[in-house]
Design an enzyme around this catalytic site. Structure first.
Site, PDB file in Angstrom:
ATOM      1  N   CYS A 116      -4.213   3.163  -6.207  1.00  0.00           N
ATOM      2  CA  CYS A 116      -3.460   3.302  -4.960  1.00  0.00           C
ATOM      3  C   CYS A 116      -1.961   3.471  -5.195  1.00  0.00           C
ATOM      4  CB  CYS A 116      -3.636   2.062  -4.090  1.00  0.00           C
ATOM      5  SG  CYS A 116      -5.313   1.435  -4.084  1.00  0.00           S
ATOM      6  N   GLU A 153       1.511  -9.063   1.046  1.00  0.00           N
ATOM      7  CA  GLU A 153       2.669  -8.188   1.149  1.00  0.00           C
ATOM      8  C   GLU A 153       3.731  -8.793   2.069  1.00  0.00           C
ATOM      9  OE1 GLU A 153       1.554  -4.192   2.081  1.00  0.00           O
ATOM     10  OE2 GLU A 153       3.338  -3.449   1.068  1.00  0.00           O
ATOM     11  N   HIS A 186      -5.959   5.526   4.010  1.00  0.00           N
ATOM     12  CA  HIS A 186      -5.536   5.332   2.627  1.00  0.00           C
ATOM     13  C   HIS A 186      -5.850   6.616   1.879  1.00  0.00           C
ATOM     14  CE1 HIS A 186      -4.628   3.733  -1.127  1.00  0.00           C
ATOM     15  NE2 HIS A 186      -5.197   2.562  -1.074  1.00  0.00           N
TER      16      HIS A 186
END
Lengths: 827, 102, 382
Positions: free
Chosen positions: A169, A312, A338
């Protein structure tokens, strides 16, 4: 001629943009969708999900390849490659980068690719594991990550360094960091940095099995958890500011800095406090020379999973402490899902475009914040805001993190950084002729070959097949502190090699983990895992397949396992390339380490695993030598070789900044005094038959080392029994050495061709040779050409101060390194 | 036998229960060894061996595999939040026994 | 005689307050039940100074440790700990240990026997067999205190930063400070809740103790004694030398089979271990819950028999009252043939006849398992 960089980082301008994604087929459309809050989710069309729980994705609707490519390319180029080329073309056009400029060798290409090509979705193996259809076999081979990058280089004629980054990612976020480093190192004036991935059945199936997807389109930071996938490509043109100004290019903004880190915590879940992401952000800020308070917007990784979004948020809190105001945060994945390899670059482009239009991109599908998420996520509606700098973060499987900072072009000078030379202070080797430098060197000296009959699987050929296989590999004995239970074979090789290298460099374990980086170089990746994954998928179907193979399919997981097992918390990068990938990994790592004083050392590890899936593929495509006809042993540089003999293994080298190595009294093998990279970038990724690109790579390496060709005492190449490839290498060498009788070694004969590792096996042989005053004789089952260069027959003893190692991929990605003995400092 | 002299044989009912339990425990251990690629044999694993933390030191990915294994081999569905049943080999066996009784 | 723990001294206690492994230290601070409540629902501050602490350095360090350790110390990575035991030659337990790998050196933490005896053993083995090794007794010089409980991580976060929540079980984090007090942190505990051990210079332990109590005030942090700790250990089946493990005839009776390494070189007790691996053990430790309705003032004792019908099949090795289950629980060594879970047996003894059921480990469900440190807090418990 590029100037040797000194102590200041140069300003990196952004002079071109391109995007091709579910919410826009170009930058303008993309921006419009962001402004209006139009997402790209719909029911999945590329395969049937009627009985499945997860039905949505963001696919590029009604994509017609013939709109963009002529018929043969539309047919043969993988969907991922097509998207990548489209975005790259847009970027090149917006930067007004001419064909000549692109062919000059001073324009480089770095691509982030995660899932790879999508052509494998249609791969159907026969019941006996045989590849019936040659076209299908080709198509499967073309799904490799580096094939996509090479297709772009070929389509756009980009002859500078070409690098494929595959940190899942975080791929194209890390790619920006690699591009940044390339320019700072003087290896390019312009770098196209892109990312791409087509919507992949395998990714969908893997995440389905993990239960990580959302039943409605993803809503990051909000109460419904889960990720939704997308596809697309993005590309930016990075350019050294003075170069851009000279040609009066339009400057969109500036790439201020990048930071990378490794959680070394868990292979799929992030560190719960976002500790690794936090470090990457701090590192990016340091490189950019700005403070967190100067950031006006944070583009989060924001996948929507329960673990990611909270971690995060905590990372962002850590960055700002208790009192400082936190800027707005949003996740572009709420627009296009994504997009894996494209995520980093598309999200960077969204942030940059929005900033230039005084806009804050929103997080769509936001109902109410979930527990642990308490920031301003710009819910649902874009807002007007003027800001000058933003940060975009990504976090991948294996705990690999990357953060990049972009902003308006500013006039203030960049912060200084301390450059240093790079030494090699540790070596770990797992080869078909022995484990560890001692055994390896002994085998090379006695011309022992590690090629033997394959008993691991039925290769489908009467009489059997041969390859260079590891023998008697017991990970527990070699690395007792590592729990290798769930690791597949490739991971075990890579982890053990890394562990051995670190023990060689640093027996007491004193290297500080957060200042230790990792670069993994791969070609095929984990073969047996891919086999089991495909088997599981086709036998059990999406609903019932096991979750356990998928994480290991993701290349960043391998680097995460190494980081965990060996306590490596610094920058973590995975490079994928064709034959000799390890060499490219070494060069990228070395240029990165030279200019990054936040690291003391960096381990480069390349690994290969022989498995039925690819063995039979190569065999079907006629790439493997028929041992019945040509004999068992590899025949490097023999024009009658008829194909390669494959090999496996792993090599890890510890690179260390010179001052640090000397301060701790480390014993170094050699210094890396010069590197060079070029790409043939021929149509259809063919090899340029005379090897001019390879010759040029070697010349660039020598130039950087400040050495003439006459200073080269030994050369190591990668002749492997592929006639066109071998002939090309010899021609390049002939022109380079101009008839000088420089001893030449090649270890492919001993080991077989380990696609990624061979580049580092050669480096290891060169290092051991320099240390012991030897060049090892080439082992071959055939005949060597008369070229005076070859070390045939016996060991050539001598004093070898400088060794040159060079190699190419099958697509003409060329790399070369000069290794030099270290001057003994007087006590 | 170190407590009784072995003079009194185990009663039938008890014997059956124990045999039944032994069978389940053996199957659970075999399934874990197989599915999670454990380096142990069935005899190496005590019934009260912990799965997470110490003992087998498994992690969350193994947990998912265990759930699949329970369904596949024993036909029982262990909901993901049901951590209490995944403490030890014994608790897994308890769960399987309880489910098979329904 | 008996050393006085600095913590016990701080509270002005003498040996009537309790003693463990030769050190005077408090068995109970408030009541057993209140102390226990801290471990299970809040945060407990514990005095672990009865541990022996030994540094083992030199080229032969690993070799020495593996000659005395039951488990294979070669498997411990740097900045990790591993639980193990030192056995007697007959396979019974000499003591419990942790082996910690600090890269430059190893550390052994021992429990269950006076530290002097462990040091004597280490010195003897060094002289006899592994000369290239240096063993230092740090028992007096170093102090160990613990923070255990479902929210112990949250108190640590206050002065160590949020990264602490990602610490793995048995992971060591060196080089920390609270104000001017340096300490090493290890995530280790024997209660089944989140638990951490702080190691520091013994001269500063009282100061650190006070600072922690101060910082921990809003978490209702209070000290807890070893009696409540032993109860928690029992509930979560952490073998305890002071109770059932001290009564074991052989290490393999204690569910330690997975710790065995058959390809280790020789260690103390190896022959006895191999013998039982080949021939089987005769009895096995099993958990039991007493039938409801039993009196609080139980007269059962360790050593009392366990019966199936009229057949004696085992003996009690530990008894306690679980405040979580609100039942009496026990650990018993049972004949291997009978040592299974889900069965009804009886306890017998002087004036005693009680029913009990064998149960799986662990006895209780730990609150910590439901806590996600990235989201939860002591201050908004649901």
């Amino acid at each position: 001629m590029p100037a040797v960089p000194t102590s200041n980082h140069r300003t990196i301008a952004i002079t071109g943009l391109g995007a091709f994604c579910p919410i826009g087929r170009n930058i303008d459309e993309l921006l419009r969708s962001i402004r209006l809050g139009h997402s790209g989710f719909d029911i999945i069309r590329s395969f049937d999900t009627e009985r499945l729980k997860i039905r949505h994705a963001a696919e590029i609707a009604d994509y017609e390849p013939l709109d963009y490519f002529p018929a043969d390319q539309a047919e043969n180029l993988d969907r991922t490659a097509q998207f990548a080329i489209i975005a790259a073309r847009q970027a090149v056009e917006s930067a007004d980068l001419s064909a000549e400029s692109r062919a000059s060798g001073r324009v480089a290409l770095v691509m982030g690719i995660c899932a790879g090509g999508q052509g494998g979705n249609q791969a159907v193996l026969g019941g006996d594991g045989a590849w019936g259809d040659e076209k299908q076999a080709q198509r499967f081979l073309a799904t490799a990550h580096y094939f996509q990058t090479d297709a772009v280089a070929s389509a756009l004629g980009i002859r500078g360094p070409g690098i494929t980054v595959s940190t899942a990612c975080a791929s194209s976020t890390s790619a920006l960091g690699v591009g940044f480093a390339l320019i700072q190192a003087g290896k390019a004036d312009v770098v196209l940095v892109g990312g791409a991935d087509a919507f992949s059945l395998y990714t969908y199936a893997g995440f389905y099995a993990l239960g990580a997807m959302a039943e409605k389109p993803t809503s990051p930071f909000s109460i419904h958890t889960g990720v939704t996938f997308g596809e697309g490509a993005g590309c930016v043109v990075l350019e050294r500011l003075d170069h851009a100004e000279k040609r009066r290019a339009h400057v969109y903004g500036e790439l201020l800095g990048c930071g990378m880190s490794s959680d070394a915590h868990h292979i799929t879940a992030p560190h719960p406090s976002g500790e690794g992401v936090h470090r990457a952000m701090v590192s990016a800020l340091q490189q950019a020379g700005i403070t967190a308070s100067e950031l006006g917007y944070i583009n989060a990784h924001g996948t929507g999973t329960p673990d990611n979004d909270v971690a995060e948020t905590l990372a962002i809190h850590s960055l700002y402490g208790k009192d400082a105001p936190i800027p707005p945060v949003s996740s572009s994945k709420s627009f296009f899902g994504h997009t894996l390899g494209a995520a980093g670059i598309l999200e960077f482009i969204v942030s940059l475009s929005a900033m230039l239009n005084d806009l804050l991109p929103p997080t769509l599908n936001f109902e109410a914040p979930r527990p642990g998420c308490d920031l301003d996520y710009v819910p649902n509606q874009a807002r007007e805001a003027h800001f000058d700098n933003f940060i975009s973060t990504s976090a991948a499987f294996g705990g690999v993190n990357a953060a990049v900072i972009g902003g308006r072009l500013r006039t203030r000078p960049r912060p200084e950084c301390v450059w240093d030379d790079v030494l090699i202070t540790g070596m770990g080797l797992l080869s078909p002729v022995g484990f560890g430098p001692g055994d390896f060197a002994a085998a090379l000296r006695t011309s022992r070959s590690g090629v033997e009959l394959i008993d691991r699987f039925d290769c489908g050929v009467v009489g059997g097949c041969h390859a260079g296989l590891l023998k008697g590999f017991q990970p527990r004995k070699l690395a007792p502190t590592v729990d290798t239970r769930r690791m597949d074979r490739l991971t075990q090789y890579a982890v053990v090699a890394t562990s051995l290298a670190l023990r060689d460099a640093d027996p007491r374990g004193r290297l500080e983990p957060s200042r230790l980086g990792l670069t993994v170089a791969l070609t095929r990746g984990p073969v047996s895992t891919q086999e089991r994954f495909l088997e599981s998928l086709y036998q059990d179907g999406i609903e019932r397949m096991s979750a356990k193979y998928f994480p290991s399919m993701v290349l960043s997981t391998l680097s995460g396992e190494i980081a965990q097992a060996c306590r490596i918390k610094g920058a973590n990068l995975t490079i994928v390339d064709g034959r000799t990938a390890g060499l490219r990994g070494l060069l990228v790592a070395r240029d990165y380490l030279r200019q990054n004083e936040e690291l003391d050392a960096l381990v480069v590890v390349a690994a290969d695993e022989i498995g039925a899936l690819f063995f039979r593929l190569f065999e079907r495509l006629g790439m493997v030598a028929d041992t019945g006809v040509h004999g068992v042993w590899p025949r490097p540089y023999d024009q009658d070789a008829g194909g390669v003999v494959l090999g496996e293994g792993a090599v890890a080298l510890v690179l260390e900044r010179k001052a640090h190595a000397q301060a701790r009294g480390a014993q170094a093998y050699a210094q890396i005094s010069g590197c060079g990279m070029t790409a043939d970038a021929e149509p259809e990724c063919a090899l340029e038959p005379q090897g001019h690109g390879l010759e040029q790579a070697a010349r660039l390496a020598l130039e950087e080392a400040n050495l003439g060709v006459d200073a080269v005492d030994a050369v190591y190449g990668h002749g492997c029994g592929d006639p066109q490839y071998d002939r090309r290498e010899l021609q390049a060498l002939a022109r380079l050495l101009e008839g000088r009788a420089v001893p030449m070694g090649c270890v492919v004969g001993h080991l077989g061709l380990a696609e990624a590792s061979c580049g580092l096996f050669s480096v290891a042989a060169a290092l051991l040779g320099m240390r012991n005053g030897e060049v090892y004789p080439i082992v071959t089952g055939g005949t060597l050409p008369d070229t005076p260069a070859f070390a045939g027959g016996g060991i050539r003893e001598g004093h070898y101060r400088h060794a040159l190692v060079l190699g190419s991929t099958e697509h003409g990605g060329n790399a070369s390194v000069v290794l030099s003995q270290i001057e003994q400092e007087s006590p | 036998m170190i407590y009784s002299e072995g003079a009194i044989p185990m009663n039938q009912d008890l014997q059956e229960k124990i045999e039944n339990r032994k069978e389940i425990l053996k199957n659970v251990k075999e399934e874990l060894i197989d599915r999670l690629q454990l380096e142990y044999s069935v005899d190496d694993i005590d019934d009260d061996t912990f799965l997470f933390g110490g003992g087998l030191s498994l992690d969350s990915i193994d947990a998912m595999d265990i759930i699949i294994g329970l369904q596949s081999r024993f036909g029982v569905i262990l909901p993901e939040g049901e951590i209490a049943s995944m403490r030890t080999i014994n608790t897994l066996a308890d769960f399987i026994q309880a489910e098979s009784q329904n | 005689m008996g050393n006085l723990s600095k913590i016990a001294a701080y509270y002005g206690k003498d040996e009537t307050a309790g003693r463990r492994d030769g050190l005077v230290t408090l068995a109970v601070y408030d009541t057993v039940e209140k102390d226990y409540g801290l471990f299970r629902r809040g945060i407990a501050l514990t005095d672990y100074n009865y541990y022996g602490k030994f540094q083992v350095a030199g080229a032969g360090a690993l070799d020495l440790i593996n000659k005395i350790s039951f488990a294979d110390a070669a498997r411990v990575p740097i900045n990790r700990m591993m639980p193990s035991y030192i056995l007697n030659e007959d396979g019974s337990l000499f003591c419990e240990i942790f082996i910690a790998n600090y890269g430059d050196y190893y550390q052994i933490l021992s429990e269950g026997i006076e530290p002097e005896k462990v040091f004597d053993l280490l010195k003897e083995e060094t002289e006899r067999r592994v000369p290239d090794t240096f063993v230092t007794d740090q028992t007096e010089a170093q102090a160990l205190i613990g923070l255990d409980g479902p929210y112990s991580w949250e108190l640590l976060k206050e002065f160590m930063g949020p990264g602490i929540i990602g610490t793995r079980y048995l992971e060591i984090i060196p080089d920390n400070r609270l104000d001017d007090i340096p300490f090493t942190l290890c995530r280790a505990g024997k209660t089944g809740e989140y638990g951490y051990v702080l190691q520091l210079d013994a001269n500063q332990v009282t100061e650190l103790w006070r600072k922690l109590l101060d910082l921990g005030q809003r978490f209702d942090l209070r000290p807890a004694g070893y009696q409540a700790h032993d109860l928690c250990r029992m509930e979560n089946r952490f073998a305890n030398m002071h109770h059932e493990a001290g009564l074991a005839k052989h290490i393999l009776e204690l569910n330690t089979r997975v710790m065995v390494s058959r390809d280790k070189d020789d260690y103390i007790g190896r022959a006895a271990v191999e013998e039982k691996l080949d021939n089987g053990i005769e009895r096995h430790l099993v958990g039991m819950i007493l039938d409801d309705g039993t009196d609080n003032h139980l007269t059962l004792e360790c050593g009392d028999g366990v019966y199936s019908d009229d057949d004696k099949i085992g003996e009690i090795a530990n008894i306690g009252y679980s405040f979580t289950l609100n039942r009496w629980i026990a650990l018993a060594f049972l004949d291997t043939d009978y040592a299974y879970v889900g069965l009804d047996y009886r306890f017998g003894g002087k004036d005693v006849d009680l029913g009990a059921k064998t149960v799986s480990a662990p006895f209780i469900f730990n609150q910590s398992l439901r806590i996600r440190p990235q989201e939860d807090s002591y201050f908004n418990e649901t």
